[in-house]
Write a protein that holds these residues in place. Structure first.
Motif, PDB file in Angstrom:
ATOM      1  N   ARG A   1      18.653 112.019  63.481  1.00 12.26           N
ATOM      2  CA  ARG A   1      19.387 112.992  62.678  1.00 12.26           C
ATOM      3  C   ARG A   1      20.823 112.515  62.571  1.00 12.26           C
ATOM      4  N   PHE A   2      21.400 112.670  61.423  1.00 12.76           N
ATOM      5  CA  PHE A   2      22.765 112.206  61.214  1.00 12.76           C
ATOM      6  C   PHE A   2      23.694 113.391  61.038  1.00 12.76           C
ATOM      7  N   SER A   3      24.942 113.198  61.394  1.00 13.23           N
ATOM      8  CA  SER A   3      25.915 114.267  61.217  1.00 13.23           C
ATOM      9  C   SER A   3      26.076 114.551  59.729  1.00 13.23           C
ATOM     10  N   PRO A   4      26.447 115.763  59.360  1.00 15.47           N
ATOM     11  CA  PRO A   4      26.666 116.086  57.944  1.00 15.47           C
ATOM     12  C   PRO A   4      27.694 115.179  57.297  1.00 15.47           C
ATOM     13  N   VAL A   5      28.709 114.777  58.075  1.00 16.16           N
ATOM     14  CA  VAL A   5      29.748 113.897  57.518  1.00 16.16           C
ATOM     15  C   VAL A   5      29.140 112.560  57.133  1.00 16.16           C
ATOM     16  N   VAL A   6      28.337 111.982  58.027  1.00 16.58           N
ATOM     17  CA  VAL A   6      27.707 110.690  57.740  1.00 16.58           C
ATOM     18  C   VAL A   6      26.771 110.812  56.556  1.00 16.58           C
TER      19      VAL A   6
ATOM     20  N   LEU B   1      20.386 102.582  55.919  1.00 12.30           N
ATOM     21  CA  LEU B   1      20.921 101.608  56.866  1.00 12.30           C
ATOM     22  C   LEU B   1      21.650 102.273  58.022  1.00 12.30           C
ATOM     23  N   VAL B   2      22.095 103.502  57.835  1.00  5.15           N
ATOM     24  CA  VAL B   2      22.762 104.211  58.915  1.00  5.15           C
ATOM     25  C   VAL B   2      21.838 104.328  60.118  1.00  5.15           C
ATOM     26  N   GLU B   3      20.539 104.346  59.873  1.00  2.00           N
ATOM     27  CA  GLU B   3      19.579 104.437  60.968  1.00  2.00           C
ATOM     28  C   GLU B   3      19.708 103.261  61.923  1.00  2.00           C
ATOM     29  N   LEU B   4      20.180 102.123  61.444  1.00  2.00           N
ATOM     30  CA  LEU B   4      20.263 100.941  62.288  1.00  2.00           C
ATOM     31  C   LEU B   4      21.287 101.103  63.393  1.00  2.00           C
TER      32      LEU B   4
ATOM     33  N   ASN C   1      22.067 104.188  64.799  1.00  2.00           N
ATOM     34  CA  ASN C   1      21.926 105.489  65.428  1.00  2.00           C
ATOM     35  C   ASN C   1      22.033 105.402  66.949  1.00  2.00           C
ATOM     36  N   TYR C   2      21.753 104.220  67.513  1.00  2.00           N
ATOM     37  CA  TYR C   2      21.820 104.039  68.965  1.00  2.00           C
ATOM     38  C   TYR C   2      23.256 103.946  69.470  1.00  2.00           C
ATOM     39  N   ASP C   3      24.234 103.781  68.583  1.00  3.55           N
ATOM     40  CA  ASP C   3      25.623 103.544  68.986  1.00  3.55           C
ATOM     41  C   ASP C   3      26.514 104.624  68.399  1.00  3.55           C
ATOM     42  N   LYS C   4      26.947 105.578  69.252  1.00  2.60           N
ATOM     43  CA  LYS C   4      27.732 106.682  68.704  1.00  2.60           C
ATOM     44  C   LYS C   4      29.133 106.256  68.299  1.00  2.60           C
ATOM     45  N   GLY C   5      29.609 105.121  68.835  1.00  2.00           N
ATOM     46  CA  GLY C   5      30.888 104.606  68.385  1.00  2.00           C
ATOM     47  C   GLY C   5      30.838 104.184  66.929  1.00  2.00           C
ATOM     48  N   LEU C   6      29.752 103.533  66.532  1.00  3.22           N
ATOM     49  CA  LEU C   6      29.592 103.134  65.130  1.00  3.22           C
ATOM     50  C   LEU C   6      29.360 104.351  64.241  1.00  3.22           C
ATOM     51  N   GLN C   7      28.683 105.359  64.766  1.00  4.77           N
ATOM     52  CA  GLN C   7      28.515 106.583  63.989  1.00  4.77           C
ATOM     53  C   GLN C   7      29.868 107.260  63.747  1.00  4.77           C
ATOM     54  N   LEU C   8      30.733 107.228  64.768  1.00  6.01           N
ATOM     55  CA  LEU C   8      32.081 107.777  64.582  1.00  6.01           C
ATOM     56  C   LEU C   8      32.850 106.997  63.519  1.00  6.01           C
TER      57      LEU C   8
ATOM     58  N   LEU D   1      31.561 105.562  60.918  1.00  5.94           N
ATOM     59  CA  LEU D   1      31.074 106.033  59.624  1.00  5.94           C
ATOM     60  C   LEU D   1      31.627 107.404  59.297  1.00  5.94           C
ATOM     61  N   ASP D   2      31.680 108.271  60.307  1.00  6.30           N
ATOM     62  CA  ASP D   2      32.243 109.605  60.094  1.00  6.30           C
ATOM     63  C   ASP D   2      33.660 109.532  59.544  1.00  6.30           C
ATOM     64  N   ASN D   3      34.359 108.457  59.913  1.00  8.38           N
ATOM     65  CA  ASN D   3      35.748 108.310  59.518  1.00  8.38           C
ATOM     66  C   ASN D   3      35.930 107.322  58.366  1.00  8.38           C
ATOM     67  N   ASN D   4      34.896 107.195  57.520  1.00 11.73           N
ATOM     68  CA  ASN D   4      34.986 106.418  56.280  1.00 11.73           C
ATOM     69  C   ASN D   4      35.349 104.957  56.540  1.00 11.73           C
TER      70      ASN D   4
END
Length: 441
Positions: A71-76, A89-92, A94-101, A103-106
């Motif tokens: 599941r991805f954050s609404p921002v992502v 590709l965001v699924e790739l 998902n194991y790294d919350k630093g990379l998700q952050l 993406l959250d920050n454009n």
């Protein structure tokens, strides 16, 4: 991801192990058919002149998680929905919350360039980049359905840059339509990213089948203004002692895509310290950022100094940070060599009775490792260095290895040796325990 670099000379069918600083991630069985499981393939490079460091995480596992299991954050979700190719590709990461952050920050840079050859379309969808590394996201499309297995081969960055590459291979169904993955460029300290990255690669089942295949070439623009100067450095200089073994944590640098922690091991330690089991960074809210387990997770500076990589909390801007750990895989320095008698087909030396020689075949040594420690559940060990020697002192390279739970295969050159062979242990399920609790800020 040994890591390494130095990577990518091994063939997929013969590899089930992770090299260097790697761990194994368990994926739900229900989504098994949707998993793209890759391995960072590698072998140690020849040292180049003027190279200060060699990334030694030689192989790192990539697990590409299925869309049904994440599941991805609404921002992502909102950010990638309008960018072709990037949503899935965001699924790739998902194991790294630093990379998700990130993406959250454009922080993703859209690329969207592609080539088509012989029924295959390769698209560079986008990149995540900072002064520490570049992650290239790509998509493979099987346009006419004729290709069964297409792996990346001979991947390289043409630019003259102090860096190493990591990338994965994937499992393919016979009627695959689209595959996605990442290529990671790990920069040595002080290396500069050019305004464009020139990526070259071949595609095919293995190196032999792609020897005369099409060379794919991509010129990837990099918006350096997006990340220049985005890092925070903390001087720590704290020493922890566990069971008589001293470890000094010198400096931590926080980049948008990862954290680098410089660690020094006391040369007078009686044990060789391999890897921390649970080293992590915590903030004042108890939020934890662990070591990188899918990709390059460390780089070696010298025999007693290295940089360990963590998921990044750069975009969280915590007020307080703490470094925590409780166990380290370690072995007495006097027990690091395993001697194999080729004539009698037995081990002359070994760390303990848990390691046994199963059989000796043509160009292969089969070992068994009995290990009931719950800390090692689902972990596959890279036991030996990829360099070994015979009784004459001559050194050889082991280009391939393979492992499954409790089994380990070590490939050797098919030649005449003076027995015994000596292999050097680089990781083993023996530990020291103690509490590390250091305030970073």
């Amino acid at each position: 991801m040994h890591n390494n670099p130095e990577h990518n000379d091994l063939e997929w069918p013969q590899l089930e192990a992770m090299k260097g600083h790697t761990e194994q991630i368990t994926v739900p069985v229900a989504v098994k058919d949707a998993i793209q499981q890759g391995m960072w393939l590698g072998r140690k490079r020849k040292k180049r002149q003027m190279r200060m460091r060699v990334i030694y995480s030689t192989m790192c596992l990539l697990v590409l998680i299925s869309v049904a299991s994440v599941r991805f954050s609404p921002v992502v979700a909102a950010y990638v929905s309008d960018i072709p190719g990037l949503r899935s590709l965001v699924e790739l990461i998902n194991y790294d919350k630093g990379l998700q952050l990130a993406l959250d920050n454009n922080f993703m840079q859209e690329v969207g360039i592609s080539e088509e050859h012989d029924g295959i379309k390769f698209t560079v969808d986008g990149i995540l980049a900072d002064e520490s590394r570049v992650i290239i996201f790509y998509t493979l499309d099987n346009l006419d359905g004729r290709k069964e297995v297409i792996n990346l081969q001979n991947v390289k960055i043409v630019n003259d840059i102090e860096a190493s590459l990591s990338y994965g291979s994937s499992e393919f169904n016979k009627e695959w339509v689209s595959k996605q993955g990442t290529i990671e460029l790990n920069l040595q300290e002080g290396a500069e990213i050019p305004n464009t990255l020139e990526l070259e690669l071949n595609l095919g089942k293995d190196r032999v089948s792609t020897a005369n295949s099409t060379l794919w070439h991509f010129v990837i623009p990099v918006d350096k203004e997006k990340f220049e100067g985005l890092k925070e450095t903390y001087t720590i200089n704290e020493t922890a002692t566990i069971e008589g073994q001293s470890i000094t944590f010198e400096k931590m640098t926080v980049y948008p895509t990862r954290i680098g922690l410089e660690v020094v091991y006391d040369p007078s330690n009686s044990k060789k310290l391999f890897y921390f089991d649970d080293l992590r960074i915590k903030d004042e809210h108890g939020d934890t950022f662990g070591t990188i387990t899918n990709g390059v997770s460390g780089s070696k500076i010298d025999e007693n100094r290295e940089v360990l990589y963590f998921q990044s909390n750069y975009f969280k801007q915590p007020n307080r940070l703490y470094l925590r750990a409780s166990s380290i895989r370690a072995l007495d320095k006097s027990k690091l060599e395993v001697k194999v008698d080729l004539d009698r087909k037995e081990l002359l030396t070994r760390p303990d009775e848990r390691l046994t020689l199963d059989q000796i075949g043509i160009s292969i040594l089969d070992f068994r490792l009995k290990n009931d420690d719950p800390l090692d559940e689902n972990r596959t060990f890279n036991l030996f260095s990829n360099s070994y020697k015979d009784a004459s002192g001559q050194s050889f390279d082991s280009n391939q290895s393979g492992a499954s739970q409790g089994m380990f295969q070590y490939y050797i050159k098919n030649t005449d040796y003076q027995s015994p062979l000596t292999l050097t242990i680089v990781d083993y399920p023996a530990r020291i325990h103690g509490d590390i609790n250091i305030k970073i800020k």
